[in-house]
Design a protein around this motif. Structure first.
Motif, mmCIF file in Angstrom:
data_model
loop_
_atom_site.group_PDB
_atom_site.id
_atom_site.type_symbol
_atom_site.label_atom_id
_atom_site.label_comp_id
_atom_site.label_asym_id
_atom_site.label_seq_id
_atom_site.Cartn_x
_atom_site.Cartn_y
_atom_site.Cartn_z
ATOM 1 N N ALA A 168 57.110 40.793 38.767
ATOM 2 C CA ALA A 168 56.467 41.749 39.958
ATOM 3 C C ALA A 168 54.991 41.692 39.498
ATOM 4 C CB ALA A 168 56.895 42.969 39.201
ATOM 5 N N THR A 169 54.480 41.244 38.371
ATOM 6 C CA THR A 169 52.870 40.949 38.055
ATOM 7 C C THR A 169 52.198 39.723 38.865
ATOM 8 O OG1 THR A 169 53.289 39.402 36.292
ATOM 9 C CG2 THR A 169 53.286 41.758 35.701
ATOM 10 N N ALA A 170 53.125 39.088 39.207
ATOM 11 C CA ALA A 170 52.817 37.979 40.150
ATOM 12 C C ALA A 170 52.425 38.395 41.633
ATOM 13 C CB ALA A 170 53.529 36.831 40.073
ATOM 14 N N ALA A 171 52.992 39.469 42.034
ATOM 15 C CA ALA A 171 53.046 40.100 43.258
ATOM 16 C C ALA A 171 51.596 40.880 43.665
ATOM 17 C CB ALA A 171 54.297 40.920 43.754
ATOM 18 N N LYS A 172 50.870 41.123 42.424
ATOM 19 C CA LYS A 172 49.700 41.856 42.180
ATOM 20 C C LYS A 172 48.478 40.657 42.516
ATOM 21 C CE LYS A 172 51.851 45.132 39.258
ATOM 22 N NZ LYS A 172 51.851 46.022 37.899
ATOM 23 N N PRO A 173 47.152 41.227 42.491
ATOM 24 C CA PRO A 173 46.067 40.346 42.747
ATOM 25 C C PRO A 173 46.010 39.515 41.326
ATOM 26 C CG PRO A 173 45.494 42.527 43.484
ATOM 27 C CD PRO A 173 47.031 42.692 42.988
ATOM 28 N N TRP A 174 45.992 38.337 41.477
ATOM 29 C CA TRP A 174 46.089 37.394 40.027
ATOM 30 C C TRP A 174 44.860 37.427 39.440
ATOM 31 C CZ3 TRP A 174 48.436 32.305 42.352
ATOM 32 C CH2 TRP A 174 49.666 32.330 42.607
ATOM 33 N N PRO A 175 44.860 37.460 38.201
ATOM 34 C CA PRO A 175 43.603 37.386 37.483
ATOM 35 C C PRO A 175 42.504 36.442 37.518
ATOM 36 C CG PRO A 175 45.337 36.669 35.919
ATOM 37 C CD PRO A 175 45.919 37.226 37.245
ATOM 38 N N ASP A 176 41.419 36.645 37.622
ATOM 39 C CA ASP A 176 40.145 35.862 37.403
ATOM 40 C C ASP A 176 40.191 34.958 36.120
ATOM 41 O OD1 ASP A 176 37.999 34.432 38.047
ATOM 42 O OD2 ASP A 176 36.671 36.124 37.667
ATOM 43 N N LEU A 177 40.381 33.685 36.428
ATOM 44 C CA LEU A 177 40.442 32.473 35.252
ATOM 45 C C LEU A 177 39.197 31.898 35.303
ATOM 46 C CD1 LEU A 177 44.033 31.659 35.736
ATOM 47 C CD2 LEU A 177 43.299 33.416 34.344
ATOM 48 N N THR A 178 37.964 32.221 36.116
ATOM 49 C CA THR A 178 36.879 31.653 36.101
ATOM 50 C C THR A 178 35.851 31.844 34.738
ATOM 51 O OG1 THR A 178 35.659 32.896 37.242
ATOM 52 C CG2 THR A 178 36.946 31.243 38.565
ATOM 53 N N GLY A 179 36.042 33.001 34.116
ATOM 54 C CA GLY A 179 35.180 33.327 33.288
ATOM 55 C C GLY A 179 33.711 33.581 33.646
ATOM 56 N N GLY A 180 33.728 33.883 34.820
ATOM 57 C CA GLY A 180 32.298 34.100 35.515
ATOM 58 C C GLY A 180 31.572 32.553 35.949
ATOM 59 N N TYR A 181 32.058 31.513 35.837
ATOM 60 C CA TYR A 181 31.530 30.262 36.203
ATOM 61 C C TYR A 181 32.027 29.915 37.486
ATOM 62 C CZ TYR A 181 30.639 29.517 31.241
ATOM 63 O OH TYR A 181 30.042 29.650 30.074
ATOM 64 N N ARG A 182 31.008 29.486 38.188
ATOM 65 C CA ARG A 182 31.241 28.783 39.921
ATOM 66 C C ARG A 182 31.534 27.629 39.818
ATOM 67 N NH1 ARG A 182 25.984 32.460 41.852
ATOM 68 N NH2 ARG A 182 26.614 34.410 41.175
ATOM 69 N N TYR A 183 32.750 27.137 39.533
ATOM 70 C CA TYR A 183 33.164 25.668 39.477
ATOM 71 C C TYR A 183 32.887 25.192 40.841
ATOM 72 C CZ TYR A 183 35.013 27.163 35.576
ATOM 73 O OH TYR A 183 35.519 27.609 33.972
ATOM 74 N N LEU A 184 32.481 23.650 40.653
ATOM 75 C CA LEU A 184 32.536 22.905 42.187
ATOM 76 C C LEU A 184 33.745 23.030 43.040
ATOM 77 C CD1 LEU A 184 30.594 19.783 41.050
ATOM 78 C CD2 LEU A 184 29.570 21.704 42.208
ATOM 79 N N GLY A 185 33.561 23.083 44.190
ATOM 80 C CA GLY A 185 34.597 23.212 45.277
ATOM 81 C C GLY A 185 35.418 21.768 45.561
ATOM 82 N N LEU A 186 35.565 21.154 44.445
ATOM 83 C CA LEU A 186 35.946 19.747 44.590
ATOM 84 C C LEU A 186 37.536 19.444 44.269
ATOM 85 C CD1 LEU A 186 33.354 17.745 42.503
ATOM 86 C CD2 LEU A 186 33.366 18.064 45.010
ATOM 87 N N ASP A 187 38.390 18.679 44.908
ATOM 88 C CA ASP A 187 39.724 18.506 44.705
ATOM 89 C C ASP A 187 40.135 18.562 43.229
ATOM 90 O OD1 ASP A 187 40.035 18.589 47.387
ATOM 91 O OD2 ASP A 187 40.842 16.275 47.699
ATOM 92 N N ARG A 188 39.256 17.589 42.374
ATOM 93 C CA ARG A 188 39.610 17.569 41.117
ATOM 94 C C ARG A 188 39.261 18.968 40.278
ATOM 95 N NH1 ARG A 188 34.702 17.153 38.364
ATOM 96 N NH2 ARG A 188 33.201 16.116 39.669
#
Length: 472
Positions: free
Chosen positions: A391-411
């Motif tokens: 049921a937790t997966a049906a809720k908004p998923w946690p932010d795993l970025t730690g505040g970093y704005r990762y490049l929007g690349l495939d890798r």
């Protein structure tokens, strides 16, 4: 009940085998190679390792927490690491669960039931060509993320030798040749350093800037500083950018473009030898590729040069070729999974090791494996707890970025911040009942840090292992 199927015996696969064994969950492992170690076993036909490869994160920040490396090297080489994985497997009796030299060719839903309610059928081919099919209630995919080369297309044709780093093993292939390396990630820079000692000339084609991190700062492995005290993203970026400039200078002066992103928003390059060789004139940085024309390569800035060998340090594509992508909720360059592990449908497929992060280490993979094992044990023994977890997966998923704005690349599509990720995994793990521990053999002649749940790794602020590249 039939055993779980576990695909792969590299670091992630061994983490899965250890966690399943500890939780008392029966499983069968499938490994395409003849031994454990995955890509770190250079003799494995599927390995993308090369002779000069070493960890780019330090030993103590990379190892499994319960199983310290015997090495005294801060950055061990691949052969020492292969021995480490052999010792790890032997210590906990993991090899007996595996079918080696056995390549999985298909993972299919039994009776076509994509919900996984009927289980999964695994077809595998042995070294002698014999094909077998087995049925399992669940399948863990731990076959790695760095095996399928990413080979970009270019205008024109190159008349010389075109090689991807996945096929590179020894600098002997560079001897006396005019070499162009496309991409300046960790492998590209490693091979460029190899090349300056063997090739007639070496050029490095790049299209974006990079941050270069030295292996040592203040006389210590750089990733052992500030242990266990993560700074907010913007503060860490501000401080570390200035520290790096003090130690390595500005890479722009060596010909690299200025990065169009902040540090840690893409994986840093743990190789300052490349800067030394640039400073000595042993190689040069050139622009992005425009086109090939026989042995001549034309660059985007209008320049051109002739080469005998072009090395593609262009990274890898994520691929699980034996399973229908729809079963993994594949949306773009990677599956979209809860905690990078669980398809939202909870169909009995699990992905182990589909994380890249500066500092996640093998302990981070083991914590993923613990979570899978705990969920499987709950589904077997305490279905209400497993239902609450789903049921937790049906809720908004946690932010795993730690505040970093990762490049929007495939890798970067499955990149996470290791502090945010490991903190979340540990929190979620506490919501599941602890599985009853099974009896495991003691390590013969090797120190084991804990016989209970594995402690937190000392590598909480490490840079990641060598193969976590920023190859363009």
């Amino acid at each position: 009940m039939n055993p779980i199927a576990l695909i792969g015996a590299g670091p992630s696969g061994l983490a899965g085998a250890r966690a399943l064994s500890r939780a008392g969950i029966p499983f069968i492992g499938f490994e395409a190679g003849p031994d454990v170690g995955g890509l770190w076993n250079i003799d494995n036909p599927r390995s993308t390792m090369y002779e000069s490869a070493h960890l780019i994160s330090s030993r103590t920040t990379t190892e499994f927490a319960e199983f310290p490396m015997r090495s005294t090297a801060d950055y061990p080489g691949h052969r020492e690491l292969h021995r480490y994985f052999r010792d790890y497997a032997d210590a906990f009796g993991l090899c007996e669960h595996y079918r080696f030299d056995t390549r999985v060719t298909a993972v299919e839903a039994i009776d076509g039931d994509a919900t996984g309610a009927s289980g999964w059928r695994v077809t595998a081919v042995a070294a002698d060509g014999t094909s077998t099919t087995t049925e399992h209630p669940a399948v863990i995919l731990a076959n790695g993320t760095l095996a399928e080369p990413n080979v970009p297309t270019f205008r024109g044709e190159f008349a010389g030798e075109l090689m991807h780093t996945s096929a590179y093993k020894s600098p002997k292939v560079l001897e006396g040749k005019r070499v162009l390396i496309i991409g300046a990630g960790n492998s590209g820079c490693d091979i460029a350093v190899d090349a300056v000692h063997h090739a007639a000339s070496v050029d490095l084609s790049v299209r974006r800037g990079y941050y270069f991190v030295p292996r040592y700062l203040f006389g210590r492995p750089a990733d052992t500083l500030n242990q266990g005290r993560p700074l907010p993203a913007r503060i860490k970026q501000f401080v570390d950018t200035r520290v790096l400039k003090s130690f390595t200078g500005d890479p722009v002066r060596f010909g690299f473009p200025k990065p169009d992103y902040r540090i840690y928003e893409s994986h840093p390059i743990v190789n300052t030898l490349i800067l030394n060789h640039l400073g000595q004139g042993d190689l040069r940085v050139v622009a992005d590729i425009d086109r090939f024309d026989g042995s001549t390569v034309h660059f985007a800035d209008g320049s051109a040069a002739d080469y005998d060998l072009v090395m593609l340090a262009t990274g890898y594509r994520l691929d699980y070729p034996f399973v229908d992508r729809a079963h993994l909720n594949w949306t773009a360059a990677a599956p979209e999974l809860y905690l990078n592990v669980f398809p939202p449908s909870f169909n009995g497929l699990f992905v182990l090791g589909m994380i890249e992060a500066s500092g996640i280490g093998w302990q981070g993979r083991y914590e993923q494996a613990e979570l899978i094992a705990a969920y499987l044990a709950a589904a077997r023994d305490e279905p209400d707890a497993a239902s609450r977890f789903r049921a937790t997966a049906a809720k908004p998923w946690p932010d795993l970025t730690g505040g970093y704005r990762y490049l929007g690349l495939d890798r970067m599509s499955y990149y996470v911040n290791k502090d945010a990720y490991r903190r979340t995994v540990k929190r979620v793990l506490r919501t599941l009942p602890a599985p009853a521990a099974s009896v495991v053999p003691a390590a013969s002649g090797h120190p084991v840090a804990s016989a209970g749940p594995a402690p937190a790794s000392a590598g909480d602020t490490a840079t990641d292992t060598r193969k976590a590249d920023t190859r363009a």
